[in-house]
Design an enzyme around this catalytic site. Structure first.
Site, PDB file in Angstrom:
ATOM      1  N   ASP A 172       0.828  -1.214   0.000  1.00 22.02           N
ATOM      2  CA  ASP A 172       0.000   0.000   0.000  1.00 22.02           C
ATOM      3  C   ASP A 172       0.858   1.258   0.000  1.00 22.02           C
ATOM      4  O   ASP A 172       0.583   2.193   0.767  1.00 22.02           O
ATOM      5  CB  ASP A 172      -0.947  -0.016   1.215  1.00 22.02           C
ATOM      6  N   ASP A 201      -1.752  -2.766  -3.920  1.00 24.38           N
ATOM      7  CA  ASP A 201      -2.042  -1.333  -3.910  1.00 24.38           C
ATOM      8  C   ASP A 201      -0.770  -0.541  -4.184  1.00 24.38           C
ATOM      9  O   ASP A 201       0.007  -0.253  -3.272  1.00 24.38           O
ATOM     10  CB  ASP A 201      -2.705  -0.882  -2.600  1.00 24.38           C
ATOM     11  N   TYR A 204      -2.229   4.198  -6.262  1.00 22.06           N
ATOM     12  CA  TYR A 204      -3.408   4.952  -5.804  1.00 22.06           C
ATOM     13  C   TYR A 204      -3.845   6.009  -6.819  1.00 22.06           C
ATOM     14  O   TYR A 204      -4.432   7.017  -6.464  1.00 22.06           O
ATOM     15  CB  TYR A 204      -3.189   5.566  -4.417  1.00 22.06           C
ATOM     16  N   ASN A 238      -6.921  -3.840  -4.380  1.00 26.33           N
ATOM     17  CA  ASN A 238      -8.152  -3.220  -4.887  1.00 26.33           C
ATOM     18  C   ASN A 238      -7.859  -1.952  -5.684  1.00 26.33           C
ATOM     19  O   ASN A 238      -8.604  -1.598  -6.593  1.00 26.33           O
ATOM     20  CB  ASN A 238      -9.127  -2.922  -3.745  1.00 26.33           C
ATOM     21  N   HIS A 333     -11.635  -2.214   7.216  1.00 23.56           N
ATOM     22  CA  HIS A 333     -11.641  -3.477   6.465  1.00 23.56           C
ATOM     23  C   HIS A 333     -11.854  -4.697   7.357  1.00 23.56           C
ATOM     24  O   HIS A 333     -11.469  -5.813   6.994  1.00 23.56           O
ATOM     25  CB  HIS A 333     -10.353  -3.630   5.650  1.00 23.56           C
ATOM     26  N   VAL A 361      -5.021  -2.944   4.955  1.00 27.11           N
ATOM     27  CA  VAL A 361      -5.200  -2.154   6.170  1.00 27.11           C
ATOM     28  C   VAL A 361      -3.921  -1.332   6.370  1.00 27.11           C
ATOM     29  O   VAL A 361      -2.817  -1.896   6.394  1.00 27.11           O
ATOM     30  CB  VAL A 361      -5.444  -3.058   7.389  1.00 27.11           C
ATOM     31  N   HIS A 362      -4.077  -0.010   6.515  1.00 32.10           N
ATOM     32  CA  HIS A 362      -2.910   0.872   6.527  1.00 32.10           C
ATOM     33  C   HIS A 362      -2.309   0.955   7.922  1.00 32.10           C
ATOM     34  O   HIS A 362      -2.360   1.993   8.590  1.00 32.10           O
ATOM     35  CB  HIS A 362      -3.281   2.239   5.961  1.00 32.10           C
TER      36      HIS A 362
HETATM   37 FE   LIG Z   1      -6.260  -2.033  -0.442  1.00 35.12          FE
END
Ligand SMILES: [Fe+2]
Length: 472
Positions: A172, A201, A204, A238, A333, A361-362
């Site tokens: 991410d 990810d 972005y 996603n 999430h 999950v960040h």
């Molecule tokens: Fe994601």
């Protein structure tokens, strides 16, 4: 200036005592360590388009966005990818071994491009270099005429049970100032990751109006300083879906699949979203959270055939990458990975997967060795239990993207959760031999060598002793 950090258990004696007076649930739910440290609570800010890290290399039609990944199943091939903007240029990669720099070899590949709404990509080149020697430094050159660029990579050791190998773990990432800190921190880590297991990810770009694909280009220029020199093993998240029917873009994963090629054919996969590679002592299976995974689907049939193929005498460490975590105790999430867990978790226990890495999950979280495969709806056995045949689940979606940290945690911390902290960072998995691997999570606000969380993991096939940090 970073704020001073504190780490504290969510169950300090006073707090646990108070909770115990109120209800007994604390006994059932007391989990591991939660750090209360939060580095930033506001959204991270993307670096501006004119930031240094996005600089276009000088020269007419200069190759840019250079990146490599493993190109076969064994680690003797590399896929080299790059973009040219002014004209198509050449698909040929010139390469030579450090051991024999006078013998220059050529590999020829393919070029593609795509349109996305009002954006048209540059020429995206993909060339696979094959039949490389193991444990060897190669230089490679892309571009033609006066505008060529040269990079290098080191091939992995021959696949084998006791060859040490060090993976980096990033997820991410995005392209904010925090993302830049994460990448710099990874690159300056004295543990020296040799390849990155990337848990999905990437750019972005879809957070911008019309999924502004210019941000796919800037991201690839930003990470070039690492991924041109060591392979990143890609997992689709996603933010790779780019499904935007409101602007007529209805083909999922269009930018990702044009830009990032993976060796899925080499593991008999039929799509680039699920595949496997061997690298040194590791067998890495990449799964797709956003492709069908239920019974009878292509991914399900592939995984069913794939798991029995893993020879732990050859590759002791069985590692799975996916984007959406199965065990996540953050509010963000929460339970999103549940349907996939229900389908595949019994296989992970049966085949004794060592480690599962996810992003999405960040934040950071590490589980105990647990499974939740006894539950069948009517029996009520719905709590994860200690299981020494089960993997440890690690969420490492804390690369630093524009959406900011996931700071809301479910309370109390579930027992299966060994450690959780909402800070940006990366991790290192340092496999020593067939029995031992050292894992360390590195926060951006700590020094290069500091491990905010660390574990010795014992191999589930060769040394399946209890390596939990706490008893459930
Ligand atoms: Fe994601």
């Amino acid at each position: 200036m970073d704020a001073p950090r504190t780490r504290s258990s969510s169950f300090s004696p006073i707090f646990a005592g108070l909770l115990g007076l109120i209800f007994n649930a604390a006994v059932l739910c007391s989990g591991g360590i939660t750090s209360s440290f939060v580095r930033v609570s506001q959204k991270s800010v993307d670096m501006p388009l004119d930031a240094d890290v996005f600089r276009v290399p000088p020269g007419y039609n200069a190759p840019q966005q250079v990146h490599i990944t493993q190109g076969d199943h064994e680690g003797k091939a590399v896929i080299v990818s790059w973009v040219t903007v002014d004209e198509r240029g050449s698909n040929t990669v010139l390469y030579w071994s450090e051991k024999n720099s006078t013998k220059k070899l050529k590999a020829k590949g393919m070029v593609t491009k795509y349109k996305f709404y009002n954006y048209t990509s540059g020429y995206i080149h993909h060339t696979t270099i094959k039949n490389l020697q193991h444990n060897t430094k190669y230089y490679y050159e892309v571009g033609i005429g006066h505008t060529t660029r040269t990079f290098w990579f080191v091939t992995p050791p021959e696949v084998g049970p006791d060859v040490p190998y060090t993976f980096g773990l990033i997820g991410d990432l995005g392209q904010t100032f925090d993302s830049n800190r994460t990448l710099t921190h990874y690159q300056s880590n004295p543990s020296k990751g040799q390849a990155v297991l990337y848990v999905g990810d990437l750019s972005y770009a879809d957070d911008y109006p019309n999924h502004d694909n210019v941000r796919w280009d800037t991201w690839a220029r930003f990470v070039e300083r690492s991924v041109a020199y060591q392979p990143w093993i890609w997992t689709a998240g996603n933010h790779e879906i780019d499904f935007a029917p409101e602007i007529g873009e209805t083909k999922p994963f269009k930018p990702f699949t044009h830009r990032y090629h993976v060796p899925y054919n080499a593991s008999d996969s039929t799509a680039p979203f699920w595949y496997s590679i061997k690298r040194g002592p590791a067998y890495v299976i990449v799964l797709a959270s956003y492709s069908a995974y239920g019974k009878y689907t292509p991914q399900n049939l592939w995984l069913q055939e794939e798991l029995p193929k893993v020879n732990r005498s050859e590759t002791p460490w069985l590692i799975v990458l996916m984007h959406c975590p199965w065990y996540n105790s953050y509010v963000n999430h929460y339970m999103e990975g549940e349907t996939m867990r229900v389908v595949y978790e019994p296989w992970f226990v049966q085949y004794k997967v060592d480690l599962v890495f996810a992003g999405h999950v960040h934040a950071y979280e590490r589980s105990e060795r647990i499974s939740n495969i006894a539950y069948n709806i009517v029996n009520g056995l719905c709590s994860p239990v200690s299981d020494l045949s089960a993997p440890v689940y690690i969420t490492i979606g804390d690369g630093g993207n524009i959406e900011g940290l996931a700071t809301n945690m479910t309370e109390p911390q579930p027992k299966y959760s060994a450690y959780r902290e909402a800070s940006f960072g990366h991790a290192i998995l340092d496999i020593k031999n067939r029995t031992h691997a050292r894992f360390g999570w590195h926060c951006n606000q700590d020094g290069n060598a500091a491990e905010a969380d660390s574990m010795w993991f014992y191999n589930r096939h060769w040394h399946p002793v209890d390596d939990s940090s706490a008893k459930l």
